[in-house]
Design a protein around this motif. Structure first.
Motif, PDB file in Angstrom:
ATOM      1  N   LYS A   1      -2.932  11.707   2.448  1.00 46.17           N
ATOM      2  CA  LYS A   1      -3.809  11.682   1.283  1.00 46.17           C
ATOM      3  C   LYS A   1      -3.628  12.924   0.415  1.00 46.17           C
ATOM      4  CE  LYS A   1      -7.178  10.255  -1.217  1.00 46.17           C
ATOM      5  NZ  LYS A   1      -8.513  10.000  -1.183  1.00 46.17           N
ATOM      6  N   ASP A   2      -3.254  14.041   1.011  1.00 45.97           N
ATOM      7  CA  ASP A   2      -3.081  15.267   0.236  1.00 45.97           C
ATOM      8  C   ASP A   2      -1.867  15.194  -0.694  1.00 45.97           C
ATOM      9  OD1 ASP A   2      -1.437  15.280   2.495  1.00 45.97           O
ATOM     10  OD2 ASP A   2      -1.356  17.459   2.604  1.00 45.97           O
ATOM     11  N   ILE A   3      -0.960  14.271  -0.434  1.00 44.82           N
ATOM     12  CA  ILE A   3       0.225  14.104  -1.272  1.00 44.82           C
ATOM     13  C   ILE A   3      -0.001  13.018  -2.316  1.00 44.82           C
ATOM     14  CG2 ILE A   3       2.655  13.407  -1.275  1.00 44.82           C
ATOM     15  CD1 ILE A   3       2.866  14.715   1.505  1.00 44.82           C
ATOM     16  N   ASN A   4      -0.602  11.904  -1.921  1.00 52.35           N
ATOM     17  CA  ASN A   4      -0.816  10.788  -2.842  1.00 52.35           C
ATOM     18  C   ASN A   4      -2.063  10.016  -2.435  1.00 52.35           C
ATOM     19  OD1 ASN A   4      -0.611   8.659  -4.655  1.00 52.35           O
ATOM     20  ND2 ASN A   4       1.509   8.201  -4.167  1.00 52.35           N
ATOM     21  N   GLU A   5      -2.897   9.674  -3.412  1.00 49.34           N
ATOM     22  CA  GLU A   5      -4.124   8.934  -3.085  1.00 49.34           C
ATOM     23  C   GLU A   5      -3.885   7.441  -2.889  1.00 49.34           C
ATOM     24  OE1 GLU A   5      -5.695   8.844  -7.708  1.00 49.34           O
ATOM     25  OE2 GLU A   5      -6.416  10.361  -6.332  1.00 49.34           O
ATOM     26  N   TYR A   6      -2.653   6.991  -3.131  1.00 50.04           N
ATOM     27  CA  TYR A   6      -2.302   5.581  -2.943  1.00 50.04           C
ATOM     28  C   TYR A   6      -1.282   5.419  -1.832  1.00 50.04           C
ATOM     29  CZ  TYR A   6      -4.602   4.405  -7.314  1.00 50.04           C
ATOM     30  OH  TYR A   6      -5.534   4.215  -8.288  1.00 50.04           O
ATOM     31  N   TYR A   7      -1.435   4.354  -1.056  1.00 53.65           N
ATOM     32  CA  TYR A   7      -0.437   3.931  -0.084  1.00 53.65           C
ATOM     33  C   TYR A   7       0.300   2.786  -0.761  1.00 53.65           C
ATOM     34  CZ  TYR A   7       1.602   1.870   4.119  1.00 53.65           C
ATOM     35  OH  TYR A   7       2.478   1.359   5.046  1.00 53.65           O
ATOM     36  N   THR A   8       1.598   2.875  -0.860  1.00 48.09           N
ATOM     37  CA  THR A   8       2.375   1.867  -1.568  1.00 48.09           C
ATOM     38  C   THR A   8       3.094   0.941  -0.595  1.00 48.09           C
ATOM     39  OG1 THR A   8       2.712   3.425  -3.379  1.00 48.09           O
ATOM     40  CG2 THR A   8       4.161   1.517  -3.315  1.00 48.09           C
ATOM     41  N   ILE A   9       2.915  -0.353  -0.815  1.00 46.65           N
ATOM     42  CA  ILE A   9       3.665  -1.356  -0.060  1.00 46.65           C
ATOM     43  C   ILE A   9       4.927  -1.607  -0.867  1.00 46.65           C
ATOM     44  CG2 ILE A   9       3.683  -3.717   0.816  1.00 46.65           C
ATOM     45  CD1 ILE A   9       0.598  -3.486   0.960  1.00 46.65           C
ATOM     46  N   SER A  10       6.062  -1.332  -0.275  1.00 51.48           N
ATOM     47  CA  SER A  10       7.309  -1.371  -1.030  1.00 51.48           C
ATOM     48  C   SER A  10       7.629  -2.774  -1.538  1.00 51.48           C
ATOM     49  CB  SER A  10       8.474  -0.854  -0.187  1.00 51.48           C
ATOM     50  OG  SER A  10       8.828  -1.794   0.789  1.00 51.48           O
ATOM     51  N   SER A  11       8.312  -2.808  -2.659  1.00 47.93           N
ATOM     52  CA  SER A  11       8.694  -4.086  -3.262  1.00 47.93           C
ATOM     53  C   SER A  11       9.653  -4.858  -2.348  1.00 47.93           C
ATOM     54  CB  SER A  11       9.322  -3.872  -4.638  1.00 47.93           C
ATOM     55  OG  SER A  11      10.418  -3.004  -4.546  1.00 47.93           O
ATOM     56  N   SER A  12      10.400  -4.140  -1.503  1.00 52.76           N
ATOM     57  CA  SER A  12      11.322  -4.832  -0.585  1.00 52.76           C
ATOM     58  C   SER A  12      10.534  -5.656   0.435  1.00 52.76           C
ATOM     59  CB  SER A  12      12.246  -3.834   0.113  1.00 52.76           C
ATOM     60  OG  SER A  12      11.508  -2.942   0.915  1.00 52.76           O
ATOM     61  N   VAL A  13       9.384  -5.158   0.875  1.00 54.16           N
ATOM     62  CA  VAL A  13       8.540  -5.909   1.811  1.00 54.16           C
ATOM     63  C   VAL A  13       8.005  -7.159   1.117  1.00 54.16           C
ATOM     64  CG1 VAL A  13       6.381  -5.863   3.135  1.00 54.16           C
ATOM     65  CG2 VAL A  13       7.924  -3.901   3.208  1.00 54.16           C
ATOM     66  N   ILE A  14       7.553  -6.999  -0.112  1.00 58.25           N
ATOM     67  CA  ILE A  14       7.016  -8.136  -0.869  1.00 58.25           C
ATOM     68  C   ILE A  14       8.113  -9.165  -1.130  1.00 58.25           C
ATOM     69  CG2 ILE A  14       5.986  -8.812  -3.084  1.00 58.25           C
ATOM     70  CD1 ILE A  14       4.501  -6.037  -2.952  1.00 58.25           C
ATOM     71  N   GLU A  15       9.309  -8.706  -1.449  1.00 62.02           N
ATOM     72  CA  GLU A  15      10.433  -9.624  -1.675  1.00 62.02           C
ATOM     73  C   GLU A  15      10.804 -10.364  -0.390  1.00 62.02           C
ATOM     74  OE1 GLU A  15      11.883 -10.661  -4.517  1.00 62.02           O
ATOM     75  OE2 GLU A  15      10.269  -9.483  -5.408  1.00 62.02           O
ATOM     76  N   LYS A  16      10.756  -9.649   0.732  1.00 62.82           N
ATOM     77  CA  LYS A  16      11.065 -10.283   2.019  1.00 62.82           C
ATOM     78  C   LYS A  16      10.055 -11.397   2.310  1.00 62.82           C
ATOM     79  CE  LYS A  16      12.212  -9.302   6.771  1.00 62.82           C
ATOM     80  NZ  LYS A  16      13.622  -9.588   6.809  1.00 62.82           N
TER      81      LYS A  16
END
Length: 135
Positions: free
Chosen positions: A81-96
């Motif tokens: 959280k100290d680096i980024n307030e969002y957790y990103t689900i990668s587009s490669s996972v969504i494409e899969k």
């Protein structure tokens, strides 16, 4: 796809009103859940760690169901959280997920395989499957 990580009660009222997926990294009270819904009227999913799911009241679960807000169990593995307030689900996972759906693989099999490979909870994979393939 981004998941907003909320680590304290005070943070709820500073959220962007357009947030759709929120991971609560603390044990929320009923008041916290109502505050979240008030602050983010477009919310679709609230994700909680497994240990906190057991403490959510039946009335809140019923309220969320009536509001068509999904309450999912899961974690945001390796997120800082100290680096980024969002957790990103990668587009490669969504494409899969989309590819597997197009190949005719059942939703249950997609949830198992993708959750094992990406460390996403099967319920979150199911949400992505439903959300991304209806567009």
């Amino acid at each position: 796809m981004r998941i907003r990580v909320v680590s304290s009660r005070e943070e709820i009222f500073t959220l962007n009103p357009n947030e759709r997926i929120v991971h609560m990294a603390f044990r929320p009270s009923n008041k916290d859940v109502f505050g979240l819904i008030e602050t983010c009227p477009k919310i679709e999913v609230i994700q909680l760690p497994k240990s906190y799911m057991a403490t959510v009241s039946g009335s809140i679960k019923m309220f969320l169901q009536m509001q068509r807000i999904q309450l999912l169990e899961g974690d945001v593995w390796g997120h800082r959280k100290d680096i980024n307030e969002y957790y990103t689900i990668s587009s490669s996972v969504i494409e899969k997920i989309k590819e597997m759906k197009n190949e005719g693989i059942t939703g249950e099999e997609i949830e198992k395989k993708v959750s094992r490979e990406s460390k996403l909870n099967p319920a979150m994979v199911g949400y992505i499957l439903a959300k991304e393939t209806t567009v």
